[in-house]
Design a protein around this motif. Sequence first.
Motif, PDB file in Angstrom:
ATOM      1  N   ILE A 192       0.841  -1.201   0.000  1.00  0.00           N
ATOM      2  CA  ILE A 192       0.000   0.000   0.000  1.00  0.00           C
ATOM      3  C   ILE A 192       0.876   1.250   0.000  1.00  0.00           C
ATOM      4  O   ILE A 192       0.660   2.186  -0.782  1.00  0.00           O
ATOM      5  CB  ILE A 192      -0.941  -0.001   1.221  1.00  0.00           C
ATOM      6  N   VAL A 193       1.900   1.268   0.874  1.00  0.00           N
ATOM      7  CA  VAL A 193       2.812   2.416   0.943  1.00  0.00           C
ATOM      8  C   VAL A 193       3.549   2.571  -0.384  1.00  0.00           C
ATOM      9  O   VAL A 193       3.702   3.678  -0.905  1.00  0.00           O
ATOM     10  CB  VAL A 193       3.809   2.247   2.104  1.00  0.00           C
ATOM     11  N   GLU A 194       3.991   1.443  -0.949  1.00  0.00           N
ATOM     12  CA  GLU A 194       4.727   1.476  -2.210  1.00  0.00           C
ATOM     13  C   GLU A 194       3.861   2.034  -3.335  1.00  0.00           C
ATOM     14  O   GLU A 194       4.300   2.861  -4.136  1.00  0.00           O
ATOM     15  CB  GLU A 194       5.206   0.061  -2.569  1.00  0.00           C
ATOM     16  N   LYS A 195       2.604   1.601  -3.377  1.00  0.00           N
ATOM     17  CA  LYS A 195       1.723   1.983  -4.479  1.00  0.00           C
ATOM     18  C   LYS A 195       1.273   3.433  -4.384  1.00  0.00           C
ATOM     19  O   LYS A 195       1.270   4.156  -5.377  1.00  0.00           O
ATOM     20  CB  LYS A 195       0.514   1.048  -4.518  1.00  0.00           C
ATOM     21  N   TYR A 196       0.891   3.855  -3.179  1.00  0.00           N
ATOM     22  CA  TYR A 196       0.262   5.174  -3.059  1.00  0.00           C
ATOM     23  C   TYR A 196       1.199   6.278  -2.562  1.00  0.00           C
ATOM     24  O   TYR A 196       0.950   7.443  -2.833  1.00  0.00           O
ATOM     25  CB  TYR A 196      -0.950   5.082  -2.117  1.00  0.00           C
ATOM     26  N   LEU A 197       2.260   5.929  -1.861  1.00  0.00           N
ATOM     27  CA  LEU A 197       3.141   6.957  -1.329  1.00  0.00           C
ATOM     28  C   LEU A 197       4.458   7.025  -2.105  1.00  0.00           C
ATOM     29  O   LEU A 197       4.778   8.063  -2.691  1.00  0.00           O
ATOM     30  CB  LEU A 197       3.420   6.701   0.160  1.00  0.00           C
ATOM     31  N   ILE A 198       5.189   5.918  -2.132  1.00  0.00           N
ATOM     32  CA  ILE A 198       6.506   5.917  -2.762  1.00  0.00           C
ATOM     33  C   ILE A 198       6.413   6.277  -4.241  1.00  0.00           C
ATOM     34  O   ILE A 198       7.180   7.105  -4.751  1.00  0.00           O
ATOM     35  CB  ILE A 198       7.206   4.557  -2.587  1.00  0.00           C
ATOM     36  N   SER A 199       5.479   5.649  -4.951  1.00  0.00           N
ATOM     37  CA  SER A 199       5.375   5.896  -6.398  1.00  0.00           C
ATOM     38  C   SER A 199       5.039   7.351  -6.684  1.00  0.00           C
ATOM     39  O   SER A 199       5.567   7.944  -7.622  1.00  0.00           O
ATOM     40  CB  SER A 199       4.317   4.968  -7.009  1.00  0.00           C
ATOM     41  N   ASN A 200       4.156   7.956  -5.867  1.00  0.00           N
ATOM     42  CA  ASN A 200       3.798   9.367  -6.072  1.00  0.00           C
ATOM     43  C   ASN A 200       4.955  10.291  -5.706  1.00  0.00           C
ATOM     44  O   ASN A 200       5.158  11.330  -6.365  1.00  0.00           O
ATOM     45  CB  ASN A 200       2.558   9.720  -5.244  1.00  0.00           C
ATOM     46  N   LEU A 201       5.724   9.937  -4.684  1.00  0.00           N
ATOM     47  CA  LEU A 201       6.896  10.739  -4.337  1.00  0.00           C
ATOM     48  C   LEU A 201       7.926  10.702  -5.459  1.00  0.00           C
ATOM     49  O   LEU A 201       8.555  11.716  -5.780  1.00  0.00           O
ATOM     50  CB  LEU A 201       7.516  10.211  -3.037  1.00  0.00           C
ATOM     51  N   LYS A 202       8.088   9.543  -6.084  1.00  0.00           N
ATOM     52  CA  LYS A 202       9.024   9.437  -7.213  1.00  0.00           C
ATOM     53  C   LYS A 202       8.573  10.319  -8.376  1.00  0.00           C
ATOM     54  O   LYS A 202       9.392  10.991  -9.016  1.00  0.00           O
ATOM     55  CB  LYS A 202       9.124   7.982  -7.665  1.00  0.00           C
ATOM     56  N   LYS A 203       7.282  10.306  -8.650  1.00  0.00           N
ATOM     57  CA  LYS A 203       6.759  11.153  -9.725  1.00  0.00           C
ATOM     58  C   LYS A 203       7.004  12.633  -9.434  1.00  0.00           C
ATOM     59  O   LYS A 203       7.364  13.406 -10.323  1.00  0.00           O
ATOM     60  CB  LYS A 203       5.264  10.898  -9.911  1.00  0.00           C
TER      61      LYS A 203
END
Length: 208
Positions: A192-203
């Motif tokens: 969940i963290v990877e999908k919604y937080l980490i990926s958006n931070l990378k973007k």
Amino acid sequence: WLNENTIVYNKINNNELGCVVNNIKDDDKKFLDRPIYSLSKNNEFLSINFSYLWKVWKNYGYYLDEKINFKYAEDFYNHEGIFLCDFNNNSRLILSIADAIKICGLQNTNKKYFLAHPTFSPDGCKFLSLLRYFSDDNNLISYLIYFDCSNNNHKILAKERVSHFEWLDNNTIVVWARKLPTGIQNIRSNFIVEKYLISNLKKLVKKL
């Protein structure tokens, strides 16, 4: 090399993948049912399902016609993984994908897992392998598993970003890995963290 005159290599034969034991002196050849990955000093070898590997990770797999429509059910993971084989066409599943998932504590997730790079220790009594999957933002996550064939003892040696490794002796390895604090490793493994937080931070970082 099996000896000074005999080699073994993988080959597709009539749309079936196995390995060929080839005496290069007299060109005598024997086709075995399973492909080889790692050879031990005891003339046993480790094998994996390369056509499934092609389906999930084409870098190291082999394409076989009509062999790639897999159902990613629990039963499939119970019957696929790393096989211990001999040169008389005997084989047994020594580490299933399902067992590797449990060892790594990932049984409550739903990913296309695969085992890769099973490699014998010099004495042929132990091996290392990577359990891998792609995260929701397409990062390759890896767990380096140590497995003792004599007593089925196992442990996780590294996780998250793990790649090339080699045995230095029967108890020592060298491995390329990123050593993150356990808390950050757990965050990287939290879907969940990877999908919604980490990926958006990378973007956001890329935009900035």
